[in-house]
Design an enzyme around this catalytic site. Structure first.
Site, PDB file in Angstrom:
ATOM      1  N   TRP A 129      21.657  48.328 -23.820  1.00  0.00           N
ATOM      2  CA  TRP A 129      22.510  47.214 -23.416  1.00  0.00           C
ATOM      3  C   TRP A 129      23.694  46.981 -24.346  1.00  0.00           C
ATOM      4  O   TRP A 129      24.626  46.280 -23.993  1.00  0.00           O
ATOM      5  CB  TRP A 129      21.677  45.924 -23.387  1.00  0.00           C
ATOM      6  N   ASN A 130      23.686  47.532 -25.566  1.00  0.00           N
ATOM      7  CA  ASN A 130      24.613  47.030 -26.581  1.00  0.00           C
ATOM      8  C   ASN A 130      26.054  47.496 -26.423  1.00  0.00           C
ATOM      9  O   ASN A 130      26.967  46.875 -26.975  1.00  0.00           O
ATOM     10  CB  ASN A 130      24.104  47.352 -27.990  1.00  0.00           C
ATOM     11  N   HIS A 154      20.531  52.283 -16.361  1.00  0.00           N
ATOM     12  CA  HIS A 154      21.024  51.414 -17.425  1.00  0.00           C
ATOM     13  C   HIS A 154      19.945  50.401 -17.811  1.00  0.00           C
ATOM     14  O   HIS A 154      18.910  50.275 -17.161  1.00  0.00           O
ATOM     15  CB  HIS A 154      22.297  50.702 -16.977  1.00  0.00           C
ATOM     16  N   GLY A 205      18.684  54.695 -27.631  1.00  0.00           N
ATOM     17  CA  GLY A 205      17.837  53.527 -27.790  1.00  0.00           C
ATOM     18  C   GLY A 205      17.032  53.594 -29.070  1.00  0.00           C
ATOM     19  O   GLY A 205      17.415  54.259 -30.040  1.00  0.00           O
ATOM     20  N   SER A 206      15.888  52.946 -29.080  1.00  0.00           N
ATOM     21  CA  SER A 206      15.048  52.874 -30.269  1.00  0.00           C
ATOM     22  C   SER A 206      14.314  54.183 -30.501  1.00  0.00           C
ATOM     23  O   SER A 206      14.158  55.002 -29.589  1.00  0.00           O
ATOM     24  CB  SER A 206      14.027  51.744 -30.113  1.00  0.00           C
ATOM     25  N   GLU A 227      19.782  59.794 -29.044  1.00  0.00           N
ATOM     26  CA  GLU A 227      20.550  59.073 -30.058  1.00  0.00           C
ATOM     27  C   GLU A 227      19.804  57.783 -30.310  1.00  0.00           C
ATOM     28  O   GLU A 227      19.827  56.869 -29.495  1.00  0.00           O
ATOM     29  CB  GLU A 227      21.986  58.821 -29.576  1.00  0.00           C
ATOM     30  N   LEU A 228      19.133  57.724 -31.472  1.00  0.00           N
ATOM     31  CA  LEU A 228      18.181  56.650 -31.717  1.00  0.00           C
ATOM     32  C   LEU A 228      18.690  55.708 -32.808  1.00  0.00           C
ATOM     33  O   LEU A 228      19.865  55.689 -33.131  1.00  0.00           O
ATOM     34  CB  LEU A 228      16.818  57.255 -32.063  1.00  0.00           C
ATOM     35  N   CYS A 261      24.002  50.838 -33.626  1.00  0.00           N
ATOM     36  CA  CYS A 261      23.166  51.813 -34.320  1.00  0.00           C
ATOM     37  C   CYS A 261      23.853  52.363 -35.569  1.00  0.00           C
ATOM     38  O   CYS A 261      23.196  52.675 -36.559  1.00  0.00           O
ATOM     39  CB  CYS A 261      22.822  52.971 -33.383  1.00  0.00           C
ATOM     40  N   GLU A 358      15.295  48.996 -39.178  1.00  0.00           N
ATOM     41  CA  GLU A 358      16.626  48.817 -38.614  1.00  0.00           C
ATOM     42  C   GLU A 358      16.863  47.339 -38.330  1.00  0.00           C
ATOM     43  O   GLU A 358      16.077  46.692 -37.643  1.00  0.00           O
ATOM     44  CB  GLU A 358      16.789  49.614 -37.322  1.00  0.00           C
TER      45      GLU A 358
END
Length: 455
Positions: A129-130, A154, A205-206, A227-228, A261, A358
C-alpha cells in the site's frame, strides 16, 4: 469486501467488492489470451501504449494523487510526485526496453550463436500500500515492454488506487487484458500463484510475506522477484559534511511518514561527531509539520493503519525501556486518525527493538560508532540487506560501499529508486532486481540459439 479506513480521521472511507471465483477465472483467461498476441507486438507498439498511459497520468495527476492521500495518508505534495515518477518509469522503459533486451551474440562452435530475450507469459504482481502508483509501474512497465501480460493484485487497503491504475490502460485503448486489476484478500492469492497461467511472481512487502510467496512459487517451480523490508543503515563519518547529511537523512526518514523500505532507519554516527549530529537532526526533525495530508503545508501525514501505528509505538517504547534516549516525539497523539509524531531516538543499539526490527514510520534511530570500521560492522549486523547510505569523502565512500551488505548504496546522497538503476536486496531483504536493465531481464526467457553447421 475490501474495507478502507481513512487514516486521517479513523473513520470508514469506502469499500469495494472482492473478485469471486468466476471473475478470477475471467481475469486470468483474458490475461492469457492477451499475452498470446501481445508477445508478438513490436517494441514500438508496446511503447505507444506505455507512453499514452504516462501522458494520461500526467494529465490527470490532480485526480489520481488524492486517491493515495485518502486511502493511505500520503501528503498531497508527495502523492503528486509519485504519479509523476510512475509516468517517468513508463516512459523510461518505452524508450529503452528494446536496447535492454537486444540479442547478444556469443562465440561458440556454431556458425552463429546468440541469446535472445523472449517473454514468459502472464506475470502476477503482488503489491503493498505504501507507494500504490510507483510500485505498480515499477512492476508493470518493464514486464509489459518485455512482451508479458500483467495481473496486479494490489493491497486490500488501496482498492481505489488499484482501480484507477487499471483504468488508465482501458482509457488509452490498450489491448484488452494486457494489464488487469485483481481485487482479492491476501489469503486468496495462493491459488492464483499456483494457477498454471501465472508464469512468475513479483512481490513487494514484508519478509514474512515474501517467505510465504517464495515458498508457494518455488513449489510450483515458478520464478519470483522479492523486494522485502529493510533496517537500512546510514553511516555518518567524522569527515562528512554534517549539515548536508542532516538535511538528506531527515528527508529520507520522513518521506511517506517514514513508511518506506529504503528510508534511512539506523543512523550510525562516528563518535567524534555524534552529539553534533544529534543536534542537527533534532533541529530539522523538530521543524516538520505533522498534520492533514490534504493540506499543502503538511510534511508528515498519518500512519496508514491503526495496527501499524500500534506496532511502531511498541518498538519505540521497548527501545526507550532498554536504555535509549527519546529526544523528540514518542507519545501517541489523542487526536483522531493514525498520526504518530516525528520521533528521534539516541543511543540505540542493535539489540534494541528499533535497532534490529524494521521501523515503518517517522522514527529516526541514532547509534554511536567508535570508528568507521565499527560503523560498517554495526551496519552489517542485521538480517536485512536492502539499502545503505554513507557520508564521508566520495573516494572513501566508494571503498566502504564494497564492505556493506546491501543491494544498493548511496554515497553522500539519498537512497532512492530510479528507473535507470537496478534496485533490490540481499539476505532477508529479498532477491532479484527491479528497474534499470537488470529489472527487465527478470521476467524473460534468455533463450540460447545455436545455428549450424558446426565450425
Amino acid at each position: 469486501m475490501l474495507k478502507v479506513i481513512d487514516p486521517t480521521t479513523g473513520k470508514d472511507l469506502h469499500e469495494r467488492p472482492v473478485a469471486d471465483a468466476a471473475q478470477v477465472e475471467r481475469i486470468l483467461a483474458d490475461a492469457q489470451s492477451a499475452y498470446r498476441s501481445w508477445q508478438y507486438t513490436s517494441f514500438d507498439e508496446r511503447a505507444q501504449v506505455l507512453r499514452a498511459v504516462a501522458a494520461l497520468m500526467r494529465e490527470d495527476v490532480e485526480t489520481l494523487a488524492p486517491l493515495m492521500t485518502a486511502e493511505m495518508g500520503k501528503p498531497m505534495r508527495e502523492a503528486r510526485g509519485e504519479v509523476e515518477k510512475a509516468a517517468w518509469c513508463a516512459e523510461h522503459y518505452a524508450e529503452h526496453a528494446e536496447r535492454y533486451l537486444a540479442t547478444q551474440t556469443l562465440a561458440s562452435d556454431a556458425t552463429r550463436s546468440y541469446v535472445q530475450y523472449l517473454p514468459l507469459g502472464v506475470i502476477l504482481g503482488i503489491l503493498p500500500w505504501n507507494a500504490p502508483f510507483w510500485l505498480a509501474f515499477r512492476f508493470a512497465a518493464p514486464t509489459l515492454m518485455a512482451g508479458n501480460a500483467c495481473v496486479m493484485k494490489h493491497d486490500p487497503h488501496v482498492p481505489a488506487c488499484a482501480e484507477a491504475i487499471a483504468s488508465l490502460f482501458e482509457r488509452v485503448g490498450a489491448p484488452e487484458g494486457i494489464f488487469q486489476n485483481l481485487p482479492l484478500q491476501t489469503p486468496e492469492v495462493e491459488a492464483v500463484i499456483r494457477d498454471r497461467r501465472i508464469r512468475a511472481v513479483s512481490f513487494t512487502g514484508s519478509d514474512r510475506g515474501g517467505s510465504a510467496v517464495a515458498s508457494i512459487a518455488a513449489s510450483e517451480i515458478k520464478p519470483a522477484v522479492l523486494e522485502l523490508g529493510g533496517s537500512d543503515p546510514c553511516l555518518v563519518l567524522a569527515d562528512a559534511d554534517l549539515e548536508q547529511a542532516a538535511d538528506v537523512i531527515t528527508l529520507s526518514r520522513i518521506i511517506n511518514a517514514g513508511q518506506s523500505c529504503i528510508a534511512a532507519k539506523r543512523i550510525i554516527v562516528e563518535s567524534s561527531v555524534y552529539e553534533r549530529m544529534l543536534e542537527l537532526l533534532s533541529e530539522r526533525l523538530g521543524r516538520l509539520q505533522l498534520g492533514d495530508p490534504r493540506e499543502e503545508d503538511t510534511d508528515v501525514g498519518p500512519i496508514a493503519r491503526a495496527d501499524l501505528r500500534d506496532e511502531l509505538h511498541r518498538q519505540v517504547e521497548k527501545t526507550v525501556a532498554a536504555g535509549a534516549r527519546c529526544l523528540l516525539g514518542g507519545t501517541l497523539p489523542t487526536t483522531p486518525g493514525f498520526f504518530y509524531p516525528v520521533t528521534l531516538l539516541a543511543d540505540v543499539t542493535n539489540d534494541m527493538a528499533a535497532g534490529c526490527e524494521e521501523t515503518f514510520g517517522p522514527v529516526a534511530v541514532v547509534m554511536r560508532a567508535d570508528s568507521a570500521e565499527h560503523a560498517v560492522a554495526l551496519a552489517n549486523d542485521t538480517d536485512y540487506g536492502l539499502a545503505a547510505g554513507v557520508w564521508t569523502t566520495a573516494e572513501r565512500g566508494e571503498a566502504i560501499a564494497r564492505e556493506l551488505e546491501a543491494g544498493q548504496v548511496a554515497v553522500n546522497g539519498i537512497v532512492k529508486t530510479d528507473p535507470r538503476l537496478p534496485s533490490g536486496g540481499i539476505k532477508r531483504s529479498g532477491y532479484g532486481r527491479e528497474l534499470g536493465p537488470h529489472g527487465i531481464h527478470e521476467f524473460v526467457n534468455a533463450q540460447q540459439v545455436w545455428v549450424g553447421p558446426k565450425q
